[in-house]
Design a protein around this motif. Structure first.
Motif, PDB file in Angstrom:
ATOM      1  N   GLY A   1      -2.086  52.673 -22.906  1.00  0.00           N
ATOM      2  CA  GLY A   1      -2.265  53.191 -21.559  1.00  0.00           C
ATOM      3  C   GLY A   1      -1.048  53.834 -20.930  1.00  0.00           C
ATOM      4  O   GLY A   1      -1.098  54.236 -19.763  1.00  0.00           O
ATOM      5  N   LEU A   2       0.057  53.946 -21.670  1.00  0.00           N
ATOM      6  CA  LEU A   2       1.256  54.586 -21.130  1.00  0.00           C
ATOM      7  C   LEU A   2       1.237  56.073 -21.473  1.00  0.00           C
ATOM      8  O   LEU A   2       1.175  56.446 -22.655  1.00  0.00           O
ATOM      9  CB  LEU A   2       2.530  53.949 -21.704  1.00  0.00           C
ATOM     10  N   SER A   3       1.308  56.914 -20.465  1.00  0.00           N
ATOM     11  CA  SER A   3       1.377  58.348 -20.696  1.00  0.00           C
ATOM     12  C   SER A   3       2.718  58.702 -21.325  1.00  0.00           C
ATOM     13  O   SER A   3       3.667  57.899 -21.303  1.00  0.00           O
ATOM     14  CB  SER A   3       1.229  59.107 -19.379  1.00  0.00           C
ATOM     15  N   GLU A   4       2.826  59.903 -21.881  1.00  0.00           N
ATOM     16  CA  GLU A   4       4.085  60.325 -22.481  1.00  0.00           C
ATOM     17  C   GLU A   4       5.206  60.344 -21.440  1.00  0.00           C
ATOM     18  O   GLU A   4       6.333  59.934 -21.719  1.00  0.00           O
ATOM     19  CB  GLU A   4       3.935  61.711 -23.116  1.00  0.00           C
ATOM     20  N   GLU A   5       4.869  60.804 -20.231  1.00  0.00           N
ATOM     21  CA  GLU A   5       5.869  60.844 -19.156  1.00  0.00           C
ATOM     22  C   GLU A   5       6.343  59.443 -18.794  1.00  0.00           C
ATOM     23  O   GLU A   5       7.546  59.201 -18.636  1.00  0.00           O
ATOM     24  CB  GLU A   5       5.276  61.535 -17.926  1.00  0.00           C
ATOM     25  N   ARG A   6       5.402  58.521 -18.680  1.00  0.00           N
ATOM     26  CA  ARG A   6       5.757  57.139 -18.339  1.00  0.00           C
ATOM     27  C   ARG A   6       6.557  56.493 -19.467  1.00  0.00           C
ATOM     28  O   ARG A   6       7.515  55.754 -19.220  1.00  0.00           O
ATOM     29  CB  ARG A   6       4.482  56.338 -18.067  1.00  0.00           C
ATOM     30  N   PHE A   7       6.152  56.754 -20.707  1.00  0.00           N
ATOM     31  CA  PHE A   7       6.874  56.236 -21.863  1.00  0.00           C
ATOM     32  C   PHE A   7       8.330  56.683 -21.837  1.00  0.00           C
ATOM     33  O   PHE A   7       9.256  55.874 -22.012  1.00  0.00           O
ATOM     34  CB  PHE A   7       6.198  56.720 -23.148  1.00  0.00           C
ATOM     35  N   ASN A   8       8.546  57.975 -21.628  1.00  0.00           N
ATOM     36  CA  ASN A   8       9.913  58.519 -21.616  1.00  0.00           C
ATOM     37  C   ASN A   8      10.733  57.925 -20.479  1.00  0.00           C
ATOM     38  O   ASN A   8      11.942  57.683 -20.627  1.00  0.00           O
ATOM     39  CB  ASN A   8       9.877  60.043 -21.498  1.00  0.00           C
ATOM     40  N   SER A   9      10.073  57.653 -19.365  1.00  0.00           N
ATOM     41  CA  SER A   9      10.765  57.038 -18.233  1.00  0.00           C
ATOM     42  C   SER A   9      11.147  55.598 -18.554  1.00  0.00           C
ATOM     43  O   SER A   9      12.280  55.159 -18.286  1.00  0.00           O
ATOM     44  CB  SER A   9       9.868  57.087 -16.991  1.00  0.00           C
ATOM     45  N   CYS A  10      10.232  54.875 -19.164  1.00  0.00           N
ATOM     46  CA  CYS A  10      10.469  53.466 -19.475  1.00  0.00           C
ATOM     47  C   CYS A  10      11.589  53.287 -20.493  1.00  0.00           C
ATOM     48  O   CYS A  10      12.418  52.375 -20.380  1.00  0.00           O
ATOM     49  CB  CYS A  10       9.200  52.829 -20.025  1.00  0.00           C
ATOM     50  N   ILE A  11      11.612  54.133 -21.491  1.00  0.00           N
ATOM     51  CA  ILE A  11      12.548  53.954 -22.595  1.00  0.00           C
ATOM     52  C   ILE A  11      13.978  54.329 -22.208  1.00  0.00           C
ATOM     53  O   ILE A  11      14.931  54.056 -22.943  1.00  0.00           O
ATOM     54  CB  ILE A  11      12.073  54.771 -23.821  1.00  0.00           C
ATOM     55  N   GLU A  12      14.119  54.934 -21.017  1.00  0.00           N
ATOM     56  CA  GLU A  12      15.449  55.274 -20.520  1.00  0.00           C
ATOM     57  C   GLU A  12      15.819  54.489 -19.263  1.00  0.00           C
ATOM     58  O   GLU A  12      16.866  54.726 -18.661  1.00  0.00           O
ATOM     59  CB  GLU A  12      15.525  56.777 -20.213  1.00  0.00           C
ATOM     60  N   ASP A  13      14.983  53.556 -18.852  1.00  0.00           N
ATOM     61  CA  ASP A  13      15.170  52.832 -17.590  1.00  0.00           C
ATOM     62  C   ASP A  13      16.252  51.761 -17.741  1.00  0.00           C
ATOM     63  O   ASP A  13      16.049  50.735 -18.390  1.00  0.00           O
ATOM     64  CB  ASP A  13      13.839  52.195 -17.178  1.00  0.00           C
ATOM     65  N   GLU A  14      17.383  51.990 -17.128  1.00  0.00           N
ATOM     66  CA  GLU A  14      18.492  51.044 -17.255  1.00  0.00           C
ATOM     67  C   GLU A  14      18.222  49.729 -16.546  1.00  0.00           C
ATOM     68  O   GLU A  14      18.780  48.698 -16.926  1.00  0.00           O
ATOM     69  CB  GLU A  14      19.788  51.679 -16.739  1.00  0.00           C
ATOM     70  N   GLY A  15      17.372  49.741 -15.531  1.00  0.00           N
ATOM     71  CA  GLY A  15      17.020  48.503 -14.857  1.00  0.00           C
ATOM     72  C   GLY A  15      16.260  47.571 -15.788  1.00  0.00           C
ATOM     73  O   GLY A  15      16.519  46.359 -15.842  1.00  0.00           O
ATOM     74  N   ILE A  16      15.301  48.129 -16.527  1.00  0.00           N
ATOM     75  CA  ILE A  16      14.555  47.339 -17.504  1.00  0.00           C
ATOM     76  C   ILE A  16      15.489  46.850 -18.595  1.00  0.00           C
ATOM     77  O   ILE A  16      15.439  45.691 -19.024  1.00  0.00           O
ATOM     78  CB  ILE A  16      13.403  48.169 -18.104  1.00  0.00           C
ATOM     79  N   MET A  17      16.380  47.739 -19.071  1.00  0.00           N
ATOM     80  CA  MET A  17      17.335  47.367 -20.105  1.00  0.00           C
ATOM     81  C   MET A  17      18.220  46.214 -19.649  1.00  0.00           C
ATOM     82  O   MET A  17      18.437  45.238 -20.391  1.00  0.00           O
ATOM     83  CB  MET A  17      18.220  48.562 -20.476  1.00  0.00           C
ATOM     84  N   ASP A  18      18.713  46.306 -18.434  1.00  0.00           N
ATOM     85  CA  ASP A  18      19.586  45.255 -17.907  1.00  0.00           C
ATOM     86  C   ASP A  18      18.872  43.913 -17.874  1.00  0.00           C
ATOM     87  O   ASP A  18      19.451  42.869 -18.199  1.00  0.00           O
ATOM     88  CB  ASP A  18      20.053  45.614 -16.492  1.00  0.00           C
ATOM     89  N   GLY A  19      17.595  43.922 -17.478  1.00  0.00           N
ATOM     90  CA  GLY A  19      16.842  42.676 -17.407  1.00  0.00           C
ATOM     91  C   GLY A  19      16.660  42.033 -18.766  1.00  0.00           C
ATOM     92  O   GLY A  19      16.809  40.815 -18.916  1.00  0.00           O
ATOM     93  N   ILE A  20      16.356  42.841 -19.770  1.00  0.00           N
ATOM     94  CA  ILE A  20      16.164  42.317 -21.125  1.00  0.00           C
ATOM     95  C   ILE A  20      17.466  41.760 -21.671  1.00  0.00           C
ATOM     96  O   ILE A  20      17.512  40.676 -22.263  1.00  0.00           O
ATOM     97  CB  ILE A  20      15.603  43.415 -22.048  1.00  0.00           C
ATOM     98  N   LEU A  21      18.555  42.502 -21.479  1.00  0.00           N
ATOM     99  CA  LEU A  21      19.842  42.049 -21.992  1.00  0.00           C
ATOM    100  C   LEU A  21      20.345  40.813 -21.249  1.00  0.00           C
ATOM    101  O   LEU A  21      21.028  39.971 -21.829  1.00  0.00           O
ATOM    102  CB  LEU A  21      20.868  43.176 -21.927  1.00  0.00           C
TER     103      LEU A  21
END
Length: 207
Positions: free
Chosen positions: A142-162
């Motif tokens: 259900g993730l569009s290409e635009e949303r996918f590209n946004s998610c995979i570069e989102d530093e906020g999400i990255m920070d949370g995982i790390l």
């Protein structure tokens, strides 16, 4: 870019054993669950299973494809236990994949994509272009290409995982994947359903 390299380098340290073995009190703290956690099962279940896993880890894939289905049927769906999944990416690709799954807001969609990525791990993780292969799975979730590209570069999400990874490594001495905490009891490595059920029964008796 420099900041991102620093963050990604932190993921590469995940397997380095830096701390002494846990005391029982510290291990018990690992079962704390908050609103940001991804959960399968009844919130009131007497047993909490915390799983730390990497999406590129073959042993994690084996657990999710071979052990979890019966565990879900016999324990999670029955209300006897709940499973909390937390990312512990062992490499850059696992981190990117974790970021994509975290873009799915509902737990059902999250665990659906998680199951797909573990089941097809050998295909997308070893593809000539693994990010493109990952995007195809994300689109089906259900993730569009635009949303996918946004998610995979989102530093906020990255920070949370790390941040989750660092807490697991530094506070609970997680050194490899999968690692589980079952009502605070640390269990390392993939297990057959029979072995896992035996551990759960032992924990159940102690509860």
């Amino acid at each position: 870019m420099k900041r991102r390299h620093i963050l990604l380098s932190a993921a590469s340290l995940a397997l380095v054993p830096l701390l002494p073995r846990l005391t029982p009190a510290l291990a018990a703290g690992a079962e704390t669950v908050d609103d940001s956690d991804r959960v399968i099962g009844d919130a009131d279940a007497p047993i909490t299973i915390i799983e730390y896993a990497s999406l590129t880890c073959p042993h994690c894939a084996s657990f999710h494809t071979d052990t979890l289905p019966q565990l879900k049927s016999e324990w999670l769906d029955a209300g006897k236990a709940r499973l909390v999944f937390r990312h512990f990416p062992l490499d850059r690709l696992a981190l990117r994949a974790a970021m994509v799954t975290d873009c799915l807001e509902k737990d059902r969609a999250f665990f659906g994509l998680l199951a797909t990525l573990f089941k097809s791990q050998q295909d997308w993780a070893r593809a000539d272009d693994p990010i493109d292969a990952l995007q195809k799975h994300a689109r089906l979730a259900g993730l569009s290409e635009e949303r996918f590209n946004s998610c995979i570069e989102d530093e906020g999400i990255m920070d949370g995982i790390l941040a989750t990874l660092e807490q697991a490594r530094e506070t609970y001495e997680v050194q490899s994947t999968p690692t589980f905490f079952i009502n605070g009891r640390k269990v390392e490595g993939n297990r057959s359903y029979e072995d896992f059920a035996a551990i759960l029964e032992d924990v159940q008796e102690d509860s």
